[in-house]
Design a protein around this motif. Structure first.
Motif, PDB file in Angstrom:
ATOM      1  N   UNK A  82       4.476   4.671   1.906  1.00 44.82           N
ATOM      2  CA  UNK A  82       3.367   5.543   1.510  1.00 44.82           C
ATOM      3  C   UNK A  82       2.928   5.189   0.100  1.00 44.82           C
ATOM      4  N   UNK A  83       1.627   5.038  -0.079  1.00 44.29           N
ATOM      5  CA  UNK A  83       1.075   4.693  -1.389  1.00 44.29           C
ATOM      6  C   UNK A  83       0.127   5.800  -1.818  1.00 44.29           C
ATOM      7  N   UNK A  84       0.285   6.258  -3.061  1.00 41.78           N
ATOM      8  CA  UNK A  84      -0.587   7.304  -3.584  1.00 41.78           C
ATOM      9  C   UNK A  84      -1.868   6.678  -4.127  1.00 41.78           C
ATOM     10  N   UNK A  85      -3.007   7.174  -3.681  1.00 39.92           N
ATOM     11  CA  UNK A  85      -4.291   6.680  -4.189  1.00 39.92           C
ATOM     12  C   UNK A  85      -5.092   7.845  -4.753  1.00 39.92           C
ATOM     13  N   UNK A  86      -6.204   7.523  -5.372  1.00 39.44           N
ATOM     14  CA  UNK A  86      -7.081   8.550  -5.958  1.00 39.44           C
ATOM     15  C   UNK A  86      -7.547   9.558  -4.905  1.00 39.44           C
ATOM     16  N   UNK A  87      -7.652   9.104  -3.658  1.00 41.34           N
ATOM     17  CA  UNK A  87      -8.198   9.954  -2.586  1.00 41.34           C
ATOM     18  C   UNK A  87      -7.113  10.596  -1.725  1.00 41.34           C
ATOM     19  N   UNK A  88      -5.859  10.347  -2.041  1.00 41.47           N
ATOM     20  CA  UNK A  88      -4.763  10.920  -1.258  1.00 41.47           C
ATOM     21  C   UNK A  88      -3.758   9.861  -0.853  1.00 41.47           C
ATOM     22  N   UNK A  89      -2.722  10.301  -0.181  1.00 50.48           N
ATOM     23  CA  UNK A  89      -1.649   9.382   0.222  1.00 50.48           C
ATOM     24  C   UNK A  89      -2.025   8.611   1.487  1.00 50.48           C
ATOM     25  N   UNK A  90      -1.634   7.340   1.521  1.00 49.55           N
ATOM     26  CA  UNK A  90      -1.931   6.518   2.699  1.00 49.55           C
ATOM     27  C   UNK A  90      -0.664   5.795   3.136  1.00 49.55           C
ATOM     28  N   UNK A  91      -0.460   5.780   4.455  1.00 50.90           N
ATOM     29  CA  UNK A  91       0.700   5.066   5.013  1.00 50.90           C
ATOM     30  C   UNK A  91       0.258   3.654   5.409  1.00 50.90           C
ATOM     31  N   UNK A  92       1.093   2.676   5.081  1.00 54.99           N
ATOM     32  CA  UNK A  92       0.703   1.285   5.328  1.00 54.99           C
ATOM     33  C   UNK A  92       1.289   0.723   6.624  1.00 54.99           C
ATOM     34  N   UNK A  93       1.948   1.566   7.424  1.00 56.53           N
ATOM     35  CA  UNK A  93       2.640   1.093   8.635  1.00 56.53           C
ATOM     36  C   UNK A  93       1.743   0.335   9.604  1.00 56.53           C
ATOM     37  N   UNK A  94       0.469   0.786   9.736  1.00 58.39           N
ATOM     38  CA  UNK A  94      -0.394   0.198  10.767  1.00 58.39           C
ATOM     39  C   UNK A  94      -1.557  -0.611  10.200  1.00 58.39           C
ATOM     40  N   UNK A  95      -1.460  -0.971   8.929  1.00 56.99           N
ATOM     41  CA  UNK A  95      -2.451  -1.878   8.343  1.00 56.99           C
ATOM     42  C   UNK A  95      -2.100  -3.290   8.808  1.00 56.99           C
ATOM     43  N   UNK A  96      -3.132  -4.060   9.187  1.00 59.44           N
ATOM     44  CA  UNK A  96      -2.890  -5.436   9.641  1.00 59.44           C
ATOM     45  C   UNK A  96      -2.939  -6.380   8.441  1.00 59.44           C
ATOM     46  N   UNK A  97      -1.866  -7.136   8.254  1.00 58.77           N
ATOM     47  CA  UNK A  97      -1.809  -8.111   7.161  1.00 58.77           C
ATOM     48  C   UNK A  97      -1.974  -9.515   7.738  1.00 58.77           C
ATOM     49  N   UNK A  98      -2.939 -10.250   7.193  1.00 57.24           N
ATOM     50  CA  UNK A  98      -3.110 -11.656   7.582  1.00 57.24           C
ATOM     51  C   UNK A  98      -2.835 -12.481   6.321  1.00 57.24           C
ATOM     52  N   UNK A  99      -1.753 -13.226   6.337  1.00 59.98           N
ATOM     53  CA  UNK A  99      -1.406 -14.055   5.182  1.00 59.98           C
ATOM     54  C   UNK A  99      -1.832 -15.488   5.460  1.00 59.98           C
ATOM     55  N   UNK A 100      -2.195 -16.189   4.407  1.00 60.05           N
ATOM     56  CA  UNK A 100      -2.650 -17.573   4.591  1.00 60.05           C
ATOM     57  C   UNK A 100      -2.213 -18.426   3.411  1.00 60.05           C
ATOM     58  N   UNK A 101      -1.942 -19.671   3.710  1.00 61.53           N
ATOM     59  CA  UNK A 101      -1.558 -20.596   2.646  1.00 61.53           C
ATOM     60  C   UNK A 101      -1.570 -22.024   3.142  1.00 61.53           C
ATOM     61  N   UNK A 102      -1.733 -22.962   2.210  1.00 56.39           N
ATOM     62  CA  UNK A 102      -1.758 -24.385   2.581  1.00 56.39           C
ATOM     63  C   UNK A 102      -0.339 -24.912   2.821  1.00 56.39           C
ATOM     64  N   UNK A 103       0.638 -24.372   2.093  1.00 52.87           N
ATOM     65  CA  UNK A 103       2.052 -24.791   2.194  1.00 52.87           C
ATOM     66  C   UNK A 103       2.200 -26.308   2.063  1.00 52.87           C
ATOM     67  N   UNK A 104       1.546 -26.866   1.018  1.00 54.59           N
ATOM     68  CA  UNK A 104       1.712 -28.294   0.731  1.00 54.59           C
ATOM     69  C   UNK A 104       3.039 -28.539   0.033  1.00 54.59           C
ATOM     70  N   UNK A 105       3.311 -27.711  -0.989  1.00 53.87           N
ATOM     71  CA  UNK A 105       4.521 -27.885  -1.800  1.00 53.87           C
ATOM     72  C   UNK A 105       5.695 -27.126  -1.191  1.00 53.87           C
ATOM     73  N   UNK A 106       5.442 -25.894  -0.768  1.00 52.01           N
ATOM     74  CA  UNK A 106       6.502 -25.059  -0.185  1.00 52.01           C
ATOM     75  C   UNK A 106       6.329 -24.980   1.331  1.00 52.01           C
ATOM     76  N   UNK A 107       7.269 -24.289   1.979  1.00 53.57           N
ATOM     77  CA  UNK A 107       7.233 -24.103   3.442  1.00 53.57           C
ATOM     78  C   UNK A 107       7.325 -22.607   3.735  1.00 53.57           C
ATOM     79  N   UNK A 108       6.863 -22.168   4.905  1.00 55.87           N
ATOM     80  CA  UNK A 108       7.007 -20.744   5.240  1.00 55.87           C
ATOM     81  C   UNK A 108       8.463 -20.265   5.147  1.00 55.87           C
ATOM     82  N   UNK A 109       9.405 -21.166   5.406  1.00 56.43           N
ATOM     83  CA  UNK A 109      10.830 -20.788   5.347  1.00 56.43           C
ATOM     84  C   UNK A 109      11.303 -20.550   3.912  1.00 56.43           C
TER      85      UNK A 109
END
Length: 442
Positions: free
Chosen positions: A288-315
């Motif tokens: 739960x994150x407190x915002x100016x407009x009230x508390x919001x739960x992040x459980x069902x927010x969709x996260x899309x992460x992206x990266x080139x992973x040239x130097x590092x790896x997802x692992x």
């Protein structure tokens, strides 16, 4: 929005060439969110979003896919760079600020929708205020003939106002005096944000007088619209709907996630990288994150992460964070054929953009098919010889070819200029062949 995965992919095909696996995965993730809202309430809480990790070089369409989707679905969407965040204790943006950004975005979307629903009422209120300035109300005890004359004048003015005949006429209106400049800084810690909010309210309450301005009726319609909108909108209903939409439909696109990966080979790099991952973990897991407009739960927010992973790896990411991005999609590098299709088959094609820009100067550009093939070929060659920056290379290559035409556009009004294969070769052959030169120019 009730769209099938196939319809979502069809829409994306108009803007992004190839990357079928990525489109399919994201289309399914969005459709599953729609399905989740239709299952029994007790099961809804158990169905978690399947977060996505997109792996691919820069310029292959990672950000474009996410941006187009959010636009199409009308969902609250924010794009953030993971490299902007720092571990708690370091100077910089805290990870929770991305959730606050999402809520601001949601508030903006819902407010716009509510305004659209009552736009006639808002316009009516604005027109009423303007007509009151043009035809002042009658004093009490006015005679019947005065009242009749007033109604005629009022109706005539209303008709002229609606037709736009009075747009250039100047009137004096009253607008609220701004006692302070409100700063909506989502990166500010919550306790500081609350203090600032209280201070803003206090300062706002101290000075409620209005200032008079002489403006045209056309400008008055704009200035009075905000005031009328504020008085007619149900701010509480907007807040409730916006928080709900951010919770159940929000999408956060976490770009450059590879920059915070801290594998063994990156031991000597910024020590706060792993700290950012640890701060990110509870947000992605659900908190739960407190915002100016009230508390919001992040459980069902969709996260899309992206990266080139040239130097590092997802692992190289923390195992717990890897586990929160169960869907992995690898985006392919763009070959000559894909680059050619990007120039010819997309709705917002670069060639179309350049044509439109020069049409402004009354210069008509035409591109030979062979020239377009040459653009694609040189872009692919430059990507192979230097860094692979995908479709972004097309910008550099095309700009280099039409740079002189664009510069001399004012002298070539009314001309039709055909971009040929020979012209492309003349401008680019020497640069692409010389690898050192290509690194600096292309």
């Amino acid at each position: 929005m009730d769209l099938t995965p196939k319809q979502i992919v069809e829409y994306l095909d108009d803007y992004i060439i190839g990357q079928d696996n990525a489109k399919k995965t994201i289309a399914l993730a969005l459709r599953n969110r729609f399905r989740r809202m239709r299952v029994p309430a007790d099961l809804q809480e158990e169905i978690m979003p399947k977060n996505i990790l997109m792996i691919g070089s820069t310029g292959v369409g990672k950000t474009e896919i996410a941006r187009r989707l959010a636009k199409m679905m009308g969902l609250p969407f924010v794009k953030v760079e993971a490299s902007k965040y720092t571990e708690v204790g370091f100077v910089g943006r805290d990870v929770e600020s991305m959730i606050r950004d999402l809520v601001f975005e949601s508030i903006a979307i819902v407010t716009k929708e509510f305004q659209e629903k009552i736009k006639d009422k808002i316009a009516e209120e604005v027109n009423k205020k303007i007509i009151e300035k043009l035809v002042p109300p009658l004093p009490e005890g006015a005679t019947a003939s005065a009242k009749e004359s007033f109604i005629k004048t009022y109706n005539m003015m209303e008709k002229k106002l609606l037709n736009g005949d009075l747009d250039d006429k100047k009137i004096e209106i009253e607008v609220p005096k701004k006692a302070h400049v409100e700063i909506l800084d989502s990166s500010m810690p919550m306790d500081m944000s609350s203090m600032q909010e209280s201070l803003n309210k206090m300062l706002g309450g101290l000075n409620k007088e209005k200032i008079k301005k002489e403006v045209t009726i056309k400008d008055a319609k704009v200035l009075l619209r905000d005031e009328a909108s504020d008085s007619l909108l149900d701010q509480e209903a907007i807040k409730i709907e916006a928080l709900k939409r951010a919770e159940t439909g929000g999408i956060i696109f976490l770009d450059e996630i590879d920059k915070i990966a801290s594998g063994k080979q990156n031991q000597n790099q910024d020590p706060s990288k792993e700290g950012v991952q640890r701060d990110l973990l509870p947000i992605v897991e659900g908190s739960s994150v407190q915002t100016k407009f009230g508390q919001i739960k992040t459980d069902h927010i969709l996260f899309i992460a992206a990266g080139a992973f040239h130097v590092s790896k997802p692992s190289d990411l923390l195992p717990e964070l890897q586990g929160r991005f169960p869907l992995r999609v690898e985006l392919e590098s763009l070959d000559e054929e894909a680059l050619y299709k990007i120039l010819t088959n997309t709705k917002n094609s670069l060639l179309r953009q350049y044509k439109a820009l020069l049409e402004v100067e009354d210069v008509h550009l035409d591109f030979d098919d062979e020239a377009i093939r040459a653009f694609a070929k040189y872009s692919e060659t430059a990507n192979e010889k230097t860094e692979d920056i995908g479709a972004r290379r097309l910008h550099t290559v095309i700009e280099k070819v039409i740079e002189d035409i664009s510069y001399e556009a004012d002298e070539r009004k009314g001309e039709t200029i055909v971009i040929t294969k020979e012209l492309v070769e003349e401008k680019l052959d020497i640069i692409v062949d010389n690898e050192d030169l290509a690194r600096y120019i292309l």
